[in-house]
Every structure is written in structure tokens, then in C-alpha cells.
Design a protein around this motif. Structure first.
Motif, PDB file in Angstrom:
ATOM      1  N   PRO A 101       0.702  -1.018   0.001  1.00 22.43           N
ATOM      2  CA  PRO A 101      -0.064   0.016   0.095  1.00 22.43           C
ATOM      3  C   PRO A 101       0.654   1.136  -0.012  1.00 22.43           C
ATOM      4  N   ASN A 102       1.910   1.278   0.585  1.00 19.84           N
ATOM      5  CA  ASN A 102       2.953   2.360   0.653  1.00 19.84           C
ATOM      6  C   ASN A 102       3.875   2.486  -0.723  1.00 19.84           C
ATOM      7  N   MET A 103       3.360   1.902  -1.695  1.00 19.98           N
ATOM      8  CA  MET A 103       4.254   2.009  -3.051  1.00 19.98           C
ATOM      9  C   MET A 103       3.490   2.540  -4.169  1.00 19.98           C
ATOM     10  N   LYS A 122       7.811  12.662   6.215  1.00 21.25           N
ATOM     11  CA  LYS A 122       7.899  11.347   5.994  1.00 21.25           C
ATOM     12  C   LYS A 122       8.932  10.905   5.067  1.00 21.25           C
ATOM     13  N   LEU A 123       9.827   9.665   5.319  1.00 20.94           N
ATOM     14  CA  LEU A 123      10.890   9.574   4.409  1.00 20.94           C
ATOM     15  C   LEU A 123      10.286   8.827   3.052  1.00 20.94           C
ATOM     16  N   VAL A 124      10.725   9.581   1.863  1.00 20.51           N
ATOM     17  CA  VAL A 124      10.281   8.970   0.891  1.00 20.51           C
ATOM     18  C   VAL A 124      11.502   8.502   0.096  1.00 20.51           C
ATOM     19  N   ILE A 125      11.337   7.463  -0.779  1.00 18.80           N
ATOM     20  CA  ILE A 125      12.588   6.657  -1.601  1.00 18.80           C
ATOM     21  C   ILE A 125      12.046   6.483  -2.837  1.00 18.80           C
ATOM     22  N   ASN A 150       8.382  -1.536   6.440  1.00 21.00           N
ATOM     23  CA  ASN A 150       8.455  -0.158   6.789  1.00 21.00           C
ATOM     24  C   ASN A 150       7.179   0.547   6.328  1.00 21.00           C
ATOM     25  N   PRO A 151       6.111   0.245   6.844  1.00 26.80           N
ATOM     26  CA  PRO A 151       4.786   1.161   6.227  1.00 26.80           C
ATOM     27  C   PRO A 151       4.680   2.654   6.314  1.00 26.80           C
TER      28      PRO A 151
END
Length: 280
Positions: A101-103, A122-125, A150-151
Motif C-alpha cells: 500500500p505504501n508503494m 515522511k521518508l520518501v524513497i 517499513n509501512p
């Protein structure tokens, strides 16, 4: 009253031959019905004897009348197509497997800019990949595992084949490639890694995923990157360079230091310190 048409035939008038078929079910008797298929296999036609009839409910319907017969034939055609068509399930592409869900798949350059600005603290990759990249394919399952563990981290996926112009403006020339962003700090790090060097990704994730609070809004992309995206004619990015604030004259006067008439100069000679005054 469902029956199976086991002796019906497909007729090919141009070739003078017929092909038997079976397995089509319907709710009424269709004895004597023939289905005629054109040589191009694009049209289907019914023919029957004048004595052909069917019972529906409590009354009878003579199928010799074409207008009364059409609904029943349409149902038969739909059933026939279902039997004759090849049912091939849609294959899932490798970059679509295991998504969490966090992709999120980035749709455009503006989508990337907005996603980073709306991520707050929030950390964003950002994961740059290509469908034809073997290293990207091999690394994808592990990236999905990291996303699952790491949700609170947002993973943005950028398909290089669909966004080549954007990647060029962002100076992405090697794959797989990753960039880490967070809050007011903006870009934290960027690097390329594969399965063999996955430790680089693990270390960066462990370092930058710790809870922290950054003051101010999210910075997102660097200003040079934003300007490059905005200047790219193939992209549509809404960005205007922020003008530098011009100080007021009073502020300039107050900020200008006044040099003193005498400035002390300390000279070290032996063990004694002597202070001299020099006229400015």
C-alpha cells in the motif's frame, strides 16, 4: 431443460464442407438449427427448417419468424463465442508483483514533484527502474519486502521507459537507482545498488528511517532539478523560481558595520603581550 447441442454443425459454403461442434448449452430445444460461419470468420448466421419451433414458458414460439427468433439466436451466439474464444488470463508484470500500500507508481514529472511536497516529514524513497533491466527485476522482491517492513516509508516507483525525458532532466543514467528525501532536509542521499550491494540500501534505510522532526515544509526536489524539469519541453511542470528578497535601504544601513577609528592589534613578543593601537 438445459440440453447440449451435440449434432449441430458449422457450415462453410465457400468450401462446401461443415464442421461439427458440441458443448454449447441452452435452455430450449434447438433441434435442426445450423450455424453458418462466413469464410472470414467475422459473421455468424442461423438457418433452420420451417418446422423448427421452441417452447418458452407456457406458450409456443415459432422460430420460422425471423423477428421472433432473433433474441434466442443472440443468446446462442454469445454462448458459442464463449466456447470458441481463447481464454488467456492477463499476465502480471514483474514490477507489478508484491506491491504494498505504501508503494506508488509515478505518473508524471508533476506527480513526482507533488508527491514529494505532500509527504511532509515522511521518508520518501524514489526507485528508478526499467522493465528490461535484469538487476531491477532481481531487486524488486526485496524492495517490496522493505516496503512491507517499513509501512511509514513512501516508495515512489519511476518507470524509466515511460519517463525517459524526466529521468534525463534528473540526471539519472544508471539503473536501478534510488534517491532518499525527507521533509525540510530535501534529498538525503542517492546511489545505485543491486542484489550484490543490497547492504548499501539497508544501511541508508536504517539511517534515515529513524524518527525525527524537521522544521519547515517539505523541500522535495532540488531547485536545480525543478528548473531542469520546467525547462524540458517534453514535460509539463508548474514551477517558477522564487525571487531573492531585496533588503530595504534601512536594513542595509543597519547591517553595515562601522569600522572603529582604533583597532587593537596584539603582537606576541617573547613572553610579554604588547597591545598597539593603529590609527584607522
Amino acid at each position: 431443460m438445459a440440453e447440449v447441442l451435440s449434432k449441430s454443425k458449422l457450415l462453410f459454403p465457400s468450401e462446401g464442407r461443415s464442421v461439427s461442434f458440441s458443448g454449447m448449452r441452452r435452455s430450449n430445444s434447438l433441434a435442426g438449427l445450423h450455424l453458418t460461419l462466413s469464410p472470414s470468420f467475422q459473421s455468424l448466421r442461423f438457418s433452420s427448417s420451417s418446422s423448427f419451433s421452441s417452447s418458452i414458458g407456457n406458450g409456443g414460439v415459432a422460430l420460422g419468424d425471423w423477428s421472433r427468433r432473433r433474441p434466442l439466436e443472440r443468446n446462442a451466439i454469445d454462448s458459442l463465442h464463449a466456447k470458441m474464444s481463447l481464454r488467456i488470463g492477463k499476465s502480471v508484470k514483474w514490477w507489478e508483483k508484491g506491491l504494498q500500500p505504501n508503494m506508488k507508481e509515478v505518473q508524471s514529472a508533476q506527480d513526482l514533484v507533488d508527491s514529494l511536497l505532500n509527504a511532509d516529514n515522511k521518508l520518501v524513497i524514489v526507485d528508478f527502474y526499467s522493465p528490461g533491466c535484469g538487476g531491477c527485476k532481481a531487486l524488486h522482491p526485496k524492495i517490496c519486502q522493505f516496503a512491507e517492513l517499513n509501512p511509514d516509508v513512501l516508495f515512489l516507483q519511476v518507470n524509466y521507459e515511460e519517463h525517459k525525458s524526466m529521468c534525463y532532466s534528473l540526471n539519472v543514467h544508471v539503473l536501478p537507482f534510488f534517491r532518499f528525501y525527507r521533509g525540510a532536509h530535501g534529498r538525503l542521499c542517492s546511489f545505485s545498488c543491486t542484489n550484490a550491494t543490497i547492504k548499501k540500501f539497508k544501511d541508508a534505510l536504517a539511517k534515515h528511517s529513524t524518527d525525527r522532526c524537521s522544521l519547515g515544509p517539505a523541500k522535495g526536489l532540488e531547485e536545480s532539478e525543478l528548473l531542469s524539469l520546467a525547462a524540458n519541453k517534453d514535460l509539463s511542470v508548474d514551477y517558477n523560481k522564487k525571487p531573492m528578497p531585496v533588503p530595504a535601504p534601512d536594513d542595509v544601513a543597519e547591517a553595515t558595520p562601522i569600522s572603529p577609528m582604533f583597532s587593537p592589534t596584539r603582537v606576541l613578543k617573547g613572553s610579554e603581550d604588547k597591545v598597539f593601537s593603529k590609527v584607522g
